[in-house]
Design an enzyme around this catalytic site. Structure first.
Site, short mmCIF file in Angstrom:
data_model
loop_
_atom_site.label_atom_id
_atom_site.label_comp_id
_atom_site.label_asym_id
_atom_site.label_seq_id
_atom_site.Cartn_x
_atom_site.Cartn_y
_atom_site.Cartn_z
N CYS A 1 28.65 23.91 43.64
CA CYS A 1 27.33 23.26 43.53
C CYS A 1 26.71 23.03 44.92
O CYS A 1 26.34 23.97 45.59
CB CYS A 1 27.42 21.98 42.71
SG CYS A 1 25.80 21.40 42.15
N HIS B 1 29.91 23.59 37.59
CA HIS B 1 30.97 22.61 37.89
C HIS B 1 32.27 22.94 37.17
O HIS B 1 32.62 22.28 36.18
CB HIS B 1 30.48 21.20 37.54
CG HIS B 1 29.55 20.64 38.56
ND1 HIS B 1 29.99 19.97 39.68
CD2 HIS B 1 28.20 20.71 38.67
CE1 HIS B 1 28.94 19.62 40.42
NE2 HIS B 1 27.85 20.06 39.82
N GLU C 1 35.24 22.23 37.89
CA GLU C 1 36.25 21.15 37.91
C GLU C 1 36.24 20.30 36.65
O GLU C 1 37.25 19.68 36.31
CB GLU C 1 36.04 20.27 39.16
CG GLU C 1 34.90 19.26 39.08
CD GLU C 1 33.51 19.86 39.32
OE1 GLU C 1 33.40 21.10 39.48
OE2 GLU C 1 32.53 19.09 39.34
#
Ligand code: MN
Length: 243
Positions: A103, A207, A209
């Protein structure tokens, strides 16, 4: 793994969403938090002894770093974090430390290598897609097409993925040393990487994660790729440079 500085209940904290650290850990890596207060003058020392760098999400990047004036809808910037992370990336690039950038991290890599950003996507580049989705962080809200034979394609083992998306900015002009590895269906750049001759850099605009608890999520392959590269960097004998 780069952190942020936040004021929480009136107290200044060095913080980071744990999902980034859990994702590195789940891939077999040992995550170490690098908060902005370390400062650019110690960035190279902070990186010495580490075998990989994960640049995380967060604030907008100050357009000063790509020689533009602030757009009226520029959101919060953190000059201390910008300076630290730009210095960290330069140190990683010059020593060959592998970099995964997520990001804001992708935007930072692009700026560090001479590219520019859309400062405010909704007004500067309107789209039907929801790049700044207000719902759950694991909501997959738009499709991303992956460039064949890219590092990203290898890491995801997929030709397209539905991704979560909450970003205010994005890459506008691509830095000369980077190649596009993914685009959204509206054409927006969603992934970039370095060429084989340069230090290893893999970056995405979404994202990954957030999917650490989802077994079988293709996104987890990004962290596995970083840890694999970090091991190779360690075994190359180049790691352990003195900062
Ligand atoms: Mn997006």
């Amino acid at each position: 793994v780069t952190g942020a500085t936040r004021i929480v209940a009136g107290v200044e904290r060095s913080s980071l969403n744990a999902a980034y650290l859990r994702s590195v850990r789940a891939a077999g890596g040992l995550p170490v938090l690098l908060p902005p207060l370390i400062g650019p003058e110690l960035a190279e020392s902070a990186l010495a002894g580490l075998e990989g760098l994960l640049l995380t999400g967060g604030e907008d990047i100050d357009p000063f770093h790509y020689r533009e004036t602030p757009h009226p809808r520029l959101e919060r910037v953190d000059p201390e974090r910008d300076a630290f992370e730009l210095a960290l990336f330069q140190a990683a690039w010059s020593h060959g430390v592998p970099v995964l950038a997520i990001c804001r991290g992708q935007q930072l890599v692009n700026v560090a290598l001479g590219g520019t950003l859309w400062q405010d996507l909704p007004s500067e580049r309107p789209s039907q897609l929801h790049h700044s989705h207000p719902g759950e962080r694991t909501d997959r809200t738009h499709l991303v097409s992956i460039v064949p034979r890219s590092r990203l394609r290898d890491a995801l083992a997929a030709d397209e993925v539905e991704v979560n998306s909450f970003h205010h900015q994005a890459i506008r002009e691509l830095a000369p040393r980077l190649a596009v590895s993914a685009r959204a269906s509206d054409g927006l750049i969603e992934g970039v990487e370095s060429s084989g001759a340069d230090p290893w850099v893999l970056a995405v605009q979404w994202h990954p994660e957030e999917f650490v608890r989802e077994s079988g999520a293709p996104d987890r392959g990004l962290f596995e790729a970083l840890v694999r590269e970090a091991r190779q960097f360690r075994d190359s004998g180049i790691s352990g440079f003195r900062g």
